[in-house]
Design a protein around this motif. Structure first.
Motif, mmCIF file in Angstrom:
data_model
loop_
_atom_site.group_PDB
_atom_site.id
_atom_site.type_symbol
_atom_site.label_atom_id
_atom_site.label_comp_id
_atom_site.label_asym_id
_atom_site.label_seq_id
_atom_site.Cartn_x
_atom_site.Cartn_y
_atom_site.Cartn_z
ATOM 1 N N GLN A 9 78.626 51.215 51.547
ATOM 2 C CA GLN A 9 79.489 52.183 52.246
ATOM 3 C C GLN A 9 79.090 53.627 51.954
ATOM 4 N N PRO A 23 86.657 59.923 53.782
ATOM 5 C CA PRO A 23 87.163 58.987 52.764
ATOM 6 C C PRO A 23 86.101 58.056 52.167
ATOM 7 N N ASP A 24 84.991 57.815 52.882
ATOM 8 C CA ASP A 24 83.958 56.929 52.316
ATOM 9 C C ASP A 24 82.944 57.700 51.466
ATOM 10 N N GLY A 26 83.794 59.607 48.616
ATOM 11 C CA GLY A 26 84.652 60.092 47.537
ATOM 12 C C GLY A 26 84.031 59.874 46.163
ATOM 13 N N GLY A 27 84.909 59.664 45.186
ATOM 14 C CA GLY A 27 84.486 59.583 43.783
ATOM 15 C C GLY A 27 83.467 58.489 43.504
ATOM 16 N N GLN A 28 83.480 57.443 44.297
ATOM 17 C CA GLN A 28 82.531 56.356 44.058
ATOM 18 C C GLN A 28 81.080 56.829 44.200
ATOM 19 N N LYS A 89 83.736 52.104 56.184
ATOM 20 C CA LYS A 89 83.476 50.964 55.302
ATOM 21 C C LYS A 89 84.237 49.714 55.732
ATOM 22 N N GLU A 90 85.384 49.891 56.348
ATOM 23 C CA GLU A 90 86.188 48.737 56.764
ATOM 24 C C GLU A 90 85.514 47.934 57.870
ATOM 25 N N TYR A 122 82.218 48.447 44.615
ATOM 26 C CA TYR A 122 83.258 48.203 45.624
ATOM 27 C C TYR A 122 83.072 46.775 46.150
ATOM 28 N N HIS A 145 85.936 49.947 41.583
ATOM 29 C CA HIS A 145 86.343 51.321 41.964
ATOM 30 C C HIS A 145 87.783 51.369 42.466
ATOM 31 N N SER A 146 88.069 50.650 43.538
ATOM 32 C CA SER A 146 89.422 50.644 44.087
ATOM 33 C C SER A 146 89.596 49.234 44.642
ATOM 34 N N LYS A 151 95.694 48.659 46.964
ATOM 35 C CA LYS A 151 95.851 49.435 48.202
ATOM 36 C C LYS A 151 96.934 48.791 49.073
ATOM 37 N N ARG A 174 88.281 41.921 52.689
ATOM 38 C CA ARG A 174 88.090 42.684 51.447
ATOM 39 C C ARG A 174 88.545 41.883 50.225
HETATM 40 O O1 F6P Z 1 85.525 57.181 46.166
HETATM 41 C C1 F6P Z 1 86.470 56.557 45.400
HETATM 42 C C2 F6P Z 1 87.037 55.373 46.124
HETATM 43 O O2 F6P Z 1 87.871 54.646 45.294
HETATM 44 C C3 F6P Z 1 85.959 54.479 46.716
HETATM 45 O O3 F6P Z 1 85.655 53.433 45.903
HETATM 46 C C4 F6P Z 1 86.481 54.103 48.043
HETATM 47 O O4 F6P Z 1 85.536 54.424 48.982
HETATM 48 C C5 F6P Z 1 87.692 54.948 48.247
HETATM 49 O O5 F6P Z 1 87.800 55.821 47.210
HETATM 50 C C6 F6P Z 1 88.986 54.191 48.252
HETATM 51 O O6 F6P Z 1 88.922 53.155 49.086
HETATM 52 P P1 F6P Z 1 90.187 52.361 49.498
HETATM 53 O O7 F6P Z 1 91.192 53.346 49.988
HETATM 54 O O8 F6P Z 1 89.686 51.476 50.563
HETATM 55 O O9 F6P Z 1 90.681 51.615 48.317
#
Ligand code: F6P
Length: 493
Positions: A9, A23-24, A26-28, A89-90, A122, A145-146, A151, A174
């Motif tokens: 992603q 959003p794709d 970000g911190g990752q 990414k989705e 991820y 990561h998340s 979510k 996912r």
């Molecule tokens: O960038 C940080 C992160 O946690 C990534 O891993 C991911 O792309 C996004 O933020 C959060 O993804 P999601 O909202 O799908 O959990």
């Protein structure tokens, strides 16, 4: 070692394009790039494998191979995955196993070699790691990561809205990918022990991994970017930011208060960041008001307390609550709120405010890791931070009990005020927390340390690698249908 990062992603390029604008991105991406760079600098051969995009709107990601200037031994390798244009990414799921994974194998076959080990990121990267483990016989680590389960909780998934959420976010794919990844991974990397217990302990992962089985996990905390967040660093925004902060203080604070320490809050205006409790703490404690001003930094809003124009409806609701407390307690002139628009500006402001013996405060109801307080601490502001989540591990030594910042109960404004006063009302305590905090970050939370921990884990699993996974549990629900997801999620709802 020849290490491959699987990160389908987002994307990577020498200019870090779109970081924090999409959003794709970000911190990752920051995490993967920093660990990859530090591993390459430590002498490993590293590839970040991501997706090739041939799209006039995303021109940065078209070439098959790219490099970061000045970093030897690190390549960005882009492999096609589905249609040529950018996909969020989705929407990658249908193409990962059928195109991206075969494309990766073809790339290395063409080079006439196979990497030593994979580290996957991820759910999408993790799923591909599990497939490649089967097909290629290479071990892999999984860093979530998340996770989708959290979510879904955040989005208040329920029997009524699950189908709609699944259609938008593809949670069935996912969660299935996460279950496969955590089940097949040779090691799952988490940032804190709490992440292992709380996030991997979610009922949606039951049967895929046992969160109490410590052999399956390694805690590797992420790092602070010390090129930006250091007390001694200087960047291109330094002087302009200092002048901006001065201007904002002149605009918002009584003249005789402008030299006081600042209690700096800098986080998204999100209810769970719990700004209100901090404002209530300040409002309810006259002594705190005598010692410090409250400074609320909100990205993208020049005067958030007086002009809500740029705020979304949920942000406006938070600002309205804050303003109501300010009015009720007559706090105008004792607090300032403004925007800092980049990491560079933030770091420069922290450094300037550190010279006024200021502190950083985060009263989030729960903070999974808490990198922002560590960044502020590294730039010279002692931290007064929520005790819920990662900060309880990063700011207190579990064995000796030594404090590197002050932990507070975010649900209790009186406790927040008490914690702040410990630091702002006592110059020697401020100095002690300032020094101890910086030492803590340098000792524990640098990307070099993160990368060294990754190298250690990868070496360990390579040494003991057996192609038949020792902990593989063959759970019935690895292939998750939307109906299975509803049943599994519904069980604990
Ligand atoms: O960038 C940080 C992160 O946690 C990534 O891993 C991911 O792309 C996004 O933020 C959060 O993804 P999601 O909202 O799908 O959990």
């Amino acid at each position: 070692m020849h290490i491959v990062f699987l990160n389908p992603q987002g994307n990577f390029d020498p200019h870090d394009s779109y970081w924090s604008q999409h959003p794709d991105f970000g911190g990752q991406l920051v995490y993967v790039k920093e660990v990859a760079v530090a591993l390459a600098q430590a002498g490993h051969e590293v590839d970040i494998v991501t997706r090739r995009i041939e799209d006039a709107d995303w021109p940065e990601f078209a070439s098959p191979v790219d490099h970061y200037e000045g970093v030897r031994g690190l390549r960005i390798v882009r492999v096609p995955c589905g249609p040529p244009h950018f996909l969020r990414k989705e929407d990658l799921w249908p193409y990962l196993g059928t195109e991206w994974v075969p494309g990766i194998r073809a790339f290395y076959k063409h080079e006439g070699r196979k990497p030593d080990v994979l580290t996957t990121h991820y759910a999408d990267g993790g799923l591909c790691g599990a497939i490649l483990r089967q097909q290629w016989g290479l071990p892999f680590t999984f860093t979530g990561h998340s996770l989708g389960a959290q979510k879904m909780d955040k989005l208040h998934a329920s029997a009524e809205n699950l189908a709609a959420l699944d259609a938008e976010y593809h949670f069935s794919q996912r969660i299935m990918a996460e279950r496969v990844a955590m089940n097949h991974a040779d090691r799952v990397i988490v940032s804190t022990q709490q992440e292992r217990v709380e996030q991997y302990g979610h009922r949606l992962y039951a049967g895929a991994i046992d969160p109490t089985d410590e052999r399956r996990f390694t805690v590797v905390p992420p790092g602070v970017n010390l090129r930006i967040f250091a007390e001694t660093a200087v960047n291109a925004q330094e002087e302009a930011t200092q002048a901006h902060v001065k201007r904002m203080f002149k605009r918002d604070l009584f003249p005789e208060r402008q030299h006081l320490p600042a209690i700096v809050s800098s986080s998204r205006l999100d209810a769970k960041k719990n700004h209100l409790a901090l404002v209530q703490a300040f409002a309810g404690n006259k002594r705190l008001q005598e010692h410090a001003n409250l400074v609320i930094v909100v990205r993208g809003m020049e005067d958030p307390l007086r002009d809500h124009g740029a705020a979304s409806a949920s942000e406006r609701a938070i600002l309205d609550e804050i303003v109501a407390v300010i009015n009720a307690h007559e706090l105008w002139g004792k607090l300032s709120a403004f925007s800092l628009n980049s990491q560079l500006e933030l770091a420069a402001a922290y450094r300037a405010l550190s010279r006024q013996r200021s502190v950083f405060c985060l009263t989030a109801l729960y903070e999974p890791f808490g990198l922002a307080p560590l960044e502020a601490i590294a730039a010279g502001l002692p931290g007064v931070v929520t005790r819920n989540g990662g900060p309880s591990e990063s700011l207190v030594d579990a064995t000796t009990g030594q404090e590197f910042g002050v932990l507070v109960d975010p649900a209790n404004p009186a406790d927040i005020a008490r914690g702040l006063l410990r630091v702002v009302a006592d110059a020697s305590a401020w100095q002690a927390f300032h020094d101890a905090g910086i030492q803590r970050v340098l000792a524990m939370y640098t990307w070099q340390r993160t990368a060294a921990a990754y190298a250690g884990v990868l070496q360990e699993i390579l040494a003991g690698f057996v192609p038949v996974h020792p902990y593989f549990t063959e759970p019935a629900l690895l292939a998750l249908t939307p109906a299975d997801l509803a049943t599994l999620y519904g069980e604990g709802a």
